[in-house]
Design a protein around this motif. Sequence first.
Motif, PDB file in Angstrom:
ATOM      1  N   GLY A  79      22.562  66.128  67.982  1.00 59.87           N
ATOM      2  CA  GLY A  79      23.669  66.467  68.860  1.00 59.87           C
ATOM      3  C   GLY A  79      23.559  65.865  70.246  1.00 59.87           C
ATOM      4  N   GLN A  80      22.344  65.572  70.681  1.00 57.42           N
ATOM      5  CA  GLN A  80      22.161  64.935  71.986  1.00 57.42           C
ATOM      6  C   GLN A  80      22.823  63.564  72.048  1.00 57.42           C
ATOM      7  N   TYR A  81      23.056  62.955  70.877  1.00 57.94           N
ATOM      8  CA  TYR A  81      23.591  61.598  70.834  1.00 57.94           C
ATOM      9  C   TYR A  81      25.000  61.534  70.253  1.00 57.94           C
ATOM     10  N   VAL A  82      25.386  62.496  69.413  1.00 59.12           N
ATOM     11  CA  VAL A  82      26.704  62.431  68.794  1.00 59.12           C
ATOM     12  C   VAL A  82      27.696  63.363  69.483  1.00 59.12           C
ATOM     13  N   ASP A  83      27.220  64.201  70.401  1.00 61.37           N
ATOM     14  CA  ASP A  83      28.086  65.094  71.157  1.00 61.37           C
ATOM     15  C   ASP A  83      27.587  65.085  72.601  1.00 61.37           C
ATOM     16  N   VAL A  84      28.160  65.933  73.428  1.00 58.74           N
ATOM     17  CA  VAL A  84      27.709  66.038  74.813  1.00 58.74           C
ATOM     18  C   VAL A  84      26.299  66.617  74.827  1.00 58.74           C
ATOM     19  N   ALA A 161      33.403  73.546  69.980  1.00 64.49           N
ATOM     20  CA  ALA A 161      32.776  74.647  70.713  1.00 64.49           C
ATOM     21  C   ALA A 161      32.195  75.685  69.757  1.00 64.49           C
ATOM     22  N   VAL A 162      32.844  75.871  68.612  1.00 67.93           N
ATOM     23  CA  VAL A 162      32.329  76.785  67.595  1.00 67.93           C
ATOM     24  C   VAL A 162      31.131  76.154  66.893  1.00 67.93           C
TER      25      VAL A 162
END
Length: 279
Positions: A79-84, A161-162
């Motif tokens: 998630g550090q790379y594919v999202d904020v 967000a969910v």
Amino acid sequence: MGRVAVIGDIGGHLAQLSRALRRLGADPGTLRLPADLQVVQVGDLVHRGPDSAGVVALVDRLLADQPGQWHQLAGNHEGQYVDVPAFDWPETVPAGAQETMRRWWATGAMRVAAAVTLGDGEQVLVSHAGLTSGLHRCLGRPRTADDAAAALNGLRGTHPAVLWRAGAMLGGGPPDLTAGPMWAEAGAELAASWVADEVLGVRMPFTQVHGHSSVVGHERGEPVLRAPELRDRIQLQRDDRHVAVSVAGELLIGVDPGFGRTAHSRWAPLVFADATVTG
């Protein structure tokens, strides 16, 4: 039907991943998977260990060469790379590996959840941190793992967000019984949420397998219970580092081996002998 192996958090340890695949029958040189094997990896491929880029490159090759046999899930470290980015981490993976993970996420090669159907028709839901009962309720209480996997995968582009909802493990806040499948803590959020439903007479409709965290830690090679309130519900496979929690009529099976900067030699994937990935 064949074997389905669920591999826990690898955390940048290419040697450990390669060794596990060889033990599952992969070609000793190329690591090509045998025809009877499907693999579901629960995410957190990267960080901590010495070769995150090597792990990503191996998985990218398997996804390209055997896309029906390797099923890649996302974890909070991806998630550090594919999202904020949601948290500070002392290392980053090389730019090429970052771009590869973003490509997986954009094309759907990396998903949120998968369902495994066993030979007797029973189903198992696999995700990074598990599906809390609170989120299960918000999704309309899907009755099958196929439907739950579809609902979780549907959050990717519609309700981020969910999907990335964090509880106790991010920021040190109180437990959140609706924490999302990337962040739910194994004891205080995932198991606790289903214990609360159990008290109300609500059953969990399928077994779950997750990584991310565990109700049992290891110190100096010895298991240490992190959730004393679950003591009577736990089954520990010590050599494999699998922890099953009996709750709401089914099992929550944790497969995170707990790798840090160094890895353990005593661990193994969770293998279903007569199964297939259906969702």
